[in-house]
Scaffold this active site. Structure first.
Site, PDB file in Angstrom:
ATOM      1  N   GLY A  28       0.827  -1.209   0.000  1.00 44.63           N
ATOM      2  CA  GLY A  28       0.000   0.000   0.000  1.00 44.63           C
ATOM      3  C   GLY A  28       0.849   1.240   0.000  1.00 44.63           C
ATOM      4  N   ASN A 102      -6.418  -5.336   7.215  1.00 41.79           N
ATOM      5  CA  ASN A 102      -6.164  -5.640   5.805  1.00 41.79           C
ATOM      6  C   ASN A 102      -7.249  -6.595   5.334  1.00 41.79           C
ATOM      7  OD1 ASN A 102      -3.865  -7.889   4.129  1.00 41.79           O
ATOM      8  ND2 ASN A 102      -5.082  -6.278   3.242  1.00 41.79           N
ATOM      9  N   GLY A 103      -7.905  -6.229   4.258  1.00 38.43           N
ATOM     10  CA  GLY A 103      -8.948  -7.098   3.714  1.00 38.43           C
ATOM     11  C   GLY A 103     -10.109  -6.271   3.222  1.00 38.43           C
ATOM     12  N   TYR A 244       0.943 -12.287  -7.601  1.00 36.76           N
ATOM     13  CA  TYR A 244       1.462 -10.935  -7.794  1.00 36.76           C
ATOM     14  C   TYR A 244       1.725 -10.141  -6.519  1.00 36.76           C
ATOM     15  CZ  TYR A 244       1.380  -5.918  -8.794  1.00 36.76           C
ATOM     16  OH  TYR A 244       1.680  -4.599  -8.841  1.00 36.76           O
TER      17      TYR A 244
HETATM   18  P1  AMP Z   1      -2.755  -4.402 -16.947  1.00 35.19           P
HETATM   19  O1  AMP Z   1      -2.933  -5.702 -17.695  1.00 35.19           O
HETATM   20  O2  AMP Z   1      -2.339  -3.263 -17.750  1.00 35.19           O
HETATM   21  O3  AMP Z   1      -4.001  -4.092 -16.155  1.00 35.19           O
HETATM   22  O4  AMP Z   1      -1.570  -4.615 -15.892  1.00 35.19           O
HETATM   23  C1  AMP Z   1      -1.259  -5.827 -15.375  1.00 35.19           C
HETATM   24  C2  AMP Z   1       0.038  -5.751 -14.596  1.00 35.19           C
HETATM   25  O5  AMP Z   1      -0.129  -4.925 -13.432  1.00 35.19           O
HETATM   26  C3  AMP Z   1       0.397  -7.137 -14.093  1.00 35.19           C
HETATM   27  O6  AMP Z   1       1.391  -7.670 -14.889  1.00 35.19           O
HETATM   28  C4  AMP Z   1       0.882  -6.922 -12.700  1.00 35.19           C
HETATM   29  O7  AMP Z   1       2.294  -6.833 -12.672  1.00 35.19           O
HETATM   30  C5  AMP Z   1       0.291  -5.623 -12.279  1.00 35.19           C
HETATM   31  N1  AMP Z   1      -0.923  -5.836 -11.452  1.00 35.19           N
HETATM   32  C6  AMP Z   1      -1.752  -6.873 -11.452  1.00 35.19           C
HETATM   33  N2  AMP Z   1      -2.759  -6.694 -10.575  1.00 35.19           N
HETATM   34  C7  AMP Z   1      -2.529  -5.515  -9.971  1.00 35.19           C
HETATM   35  C8  AMP Z   1      -3.202  -4.782  -8.959  1.00 35.19           C
HETATM   36  N3  AMP Z   1      -4.311  -5.248  -8.408  1.00 35.19           N
HETATM   37  N4  AMP Z   1      -2.668  -3.596  -8.601  1.00 35.19           N
HETATM   38  C9  AMP Z   1      -1.538  -3.139  -9.169  1.00 35.19           C
HETATM   39  N5  AMP Z   1      -0.866  -3.788 -10.121  1.00 35.19           N
HETATM   40  C10 AMP Z   1      -1.354  -4.958 -10.538  1.00 35.19           C
END
Ligand code: AMP
Length: 473
Positions: A28, A102-103, A244
């Site tokens: 965060g 968190n949640g 991720y």
């Molecule tokens: P996009 O497909 O442009 O929405 O971006 C996907 C990329 O953002 C992924 O490869 C992750 O590295 C990163 N990502 C995935 N989920 C999240 C999330 N909830 N918040 C921030 N970054 C994310």
């Protein structure tokens, strides 16, 4: 998505909490806060921004006491407003209380309306304040914290890992399905409860274990005790933490995230082998996966995109246009590694598809001949209601589209997402113990208008507590 920490340490806690929050910064970036207690007084500081922007030495020096909690916030429920920064601090019947969470609760609206019908007021839009209300509501009748947490576990629906401090006694608890992580560690003179084991590592401490789903941990002058309040034969650990969200060096519920990602990389090669010159990660989220793919295939691992370390996550940008520009600043291609080459490009997930499309464009501009995209998660087809900031169904590129259609949209030469079976096997906890809502559209808690299969939860009566550790003050 948020990071939480609670520490009790005879040598003072504010700097330790600061270091732990620093280690949890990836969970965060919107706001950060610390509350400490010195035996009679509560000290608190919170603000918008990164941990290093919100705190300095003078502020930390002023946060006195041997017990405290901290929080870094990534907004899910509750708007980006200063009053939504945590920990949430208040006094109830002369008891000084501080709480961080968190949640994401899925029944917050009903609970809030119920309290408001009874004339209660709220000063933020966070789930944390709601959890505080459930706790004080029960404390007002039984006066007992254990009963209050028991009540929380019965009425709160959704995910919640919580740290709480009441008159200097530190508590930590986790929802009955263990959706969001929470673990315990020992430092030289104290105990730490934190979202991820990396916070324990940052303090040079030793990892003890995960807080169990449905367990309440209590740390006071006498030591540390545990009360198992709820039990379920199944768990629902968030699968996206492994994909991720958690740091690769974290151990979550028994699995080292790095190992999981490495294995997924190997499985990606088994499932979708390709003849190529190099394997390139999208840094940093794709790195462990790409190393796994390279190890499995024998194709050399060659970094061909370099990341600007001083740039925040692209998701922080609020408009699509800003997000698109941000990718260009964030990643720079190494032309020499790409020109005329066929490259396997490995990343953790595709959400909206913006990042992949932009990166592929950058690589083609730099001369890449073929770009074979391999993704460490199955297609993300449904929103998350349980704490991960995911866009709506309509914005998810894989929602309602075949992989071939997604491939065309992101302009990849070939595209493969790892299968859910391979992903589950790499994590090693069993499918029945993972929340796969974003991948399947079926959730482990009831959500209006969505499919769900909630596991049965039993509540344990009585106040028997297992003594885990004793220490003097
Ligand atoms: P996009 O497909 O442009 O929405 O971006 C996907 C990329 O953002 C992924 O490869 C992750 O590295 C990163 N990502 C995935 N989920 C999240 C999330 N909830 N918040 C921030 N970054 C994310």
């Amino acid at each position: 998505m948020c990071g939480i920490v609670g520490i009790r340490d005879a040598g003072g806690v504010s700097f330790s909490i600061y270091h732990a929050l620093y280690a949890l910064q990836h969970r965060g970036q919107e706001s950060a806060g610390i509350s400490t207690f010195d035996g009679t007084r509560l000290f608190k500081h919170k603000g918008q921004g990164l941990v290093a922007e919100v705190f300095d030495s003078a502020i930390l020096e002023a946060l006195e006491g041997n017990v405290g909690i901290g929080h870094v916030r990534y907004p899910t429920t509750g708007a980006n407003r200063p009053e939504n920064a945590q920990p949430f601090n208040f006094v109830f019947r002369d008891r000084i209380i501080s709480i961080a969470h968190n949640g994401n609760l899925v029944n917050s609206r009903e609970l809030r309306e119920e309290f408001e019908r009874r004339g209660q007021i709220f000063c933020s839009t966070t789930d944390t304040e709601l959890i505080a209300k459930v706790i004080t509501d029960e404390m007002s009748t039984s006066g007992c914290i254990e009963d209050a947490v028991h009540r929380c576990m019965r009425v709160l629906k959704g995910s919640y890992s919580v740290v709480m401090m009441i008159d200097g006694v530190l508590y930590g608890f986790r929802d009955p399905l263990g959706i969001k992580p929470l673990c315990l560690g020992r430092t030289e003179k104290g105990i730490i409860i934190a979202s991820e084991s990396v916070a324990v590592d940052a303090l040079g401490g030793s990892f003890l274990r995960d807080v169990l789903p449905g367990e309440l941990i209590c740390i006071d002058d006498e030591g540390m005790r545990s009360l198992q309040i709820a039990r379920s034969s199944q768990r629902a650990h968030c699968i996206f933490e492994y994909i991720y969200f958690a740091r690769a060096d974290a151990v979550l519920d028994g699995a080292l995230v790095y190992d999981v990602r490495l294995k997924i990389g190997e499985k990606l090669h088994e499932e979708a082998p390709v003849c190529a010159d190099s394997v390139c990660p999208v840094p940093d989220s794709g790195t462990a996966y790409a190393i796994g793919y390279s190890a499995g295939s024998g194709i050399p691992f060659v970094e061909s995109l370099l990341k600007n370390r001083y740039m925040g996550r692209t998701f922080i940008m609020s408009t699509q246009n800003e997000r698109e520009k941000a990718v260009r600043i964030k990643l720079n291609p190494i032309r020499k590694h790409l020109e005329g080459r066929s490259v396997v490009l490995v990343d953790d997930s595709i959400v909206r598809g913006t990042t992949s499309r932009r990166i592929i464009g950058i690589m083609r501009d730099a001369g890449a001949r073929e770009i074979h995209v391999r993704i460490g998660s199955p297609p993300i087809i449904a929103p998350c209601y349980l704490g991960v900031d995911m866009p709506t169904r309509e914005e998810l590129i894989a929602n309602g589209r075949a992989e071939e259609d997604v491939r065309r949209r992101i302009t990849a030469t070939t595209l493969h997402h790892v299968t859910i079976d391979a992903l589950v096997e790499a994590i090693g906890l069993g499918r029945e113990n993972l929340c796969t809502g974003c991948l399947t559209g079926c959730y482990p808690v009831e959500i209006a208008g969505e499919k769900s299969a909630p596991p049965a939860v039993d509540y344990v009566d009585g106040t028997y507590q297992t003594k885990l550790e004793t220490f003097g003050t």
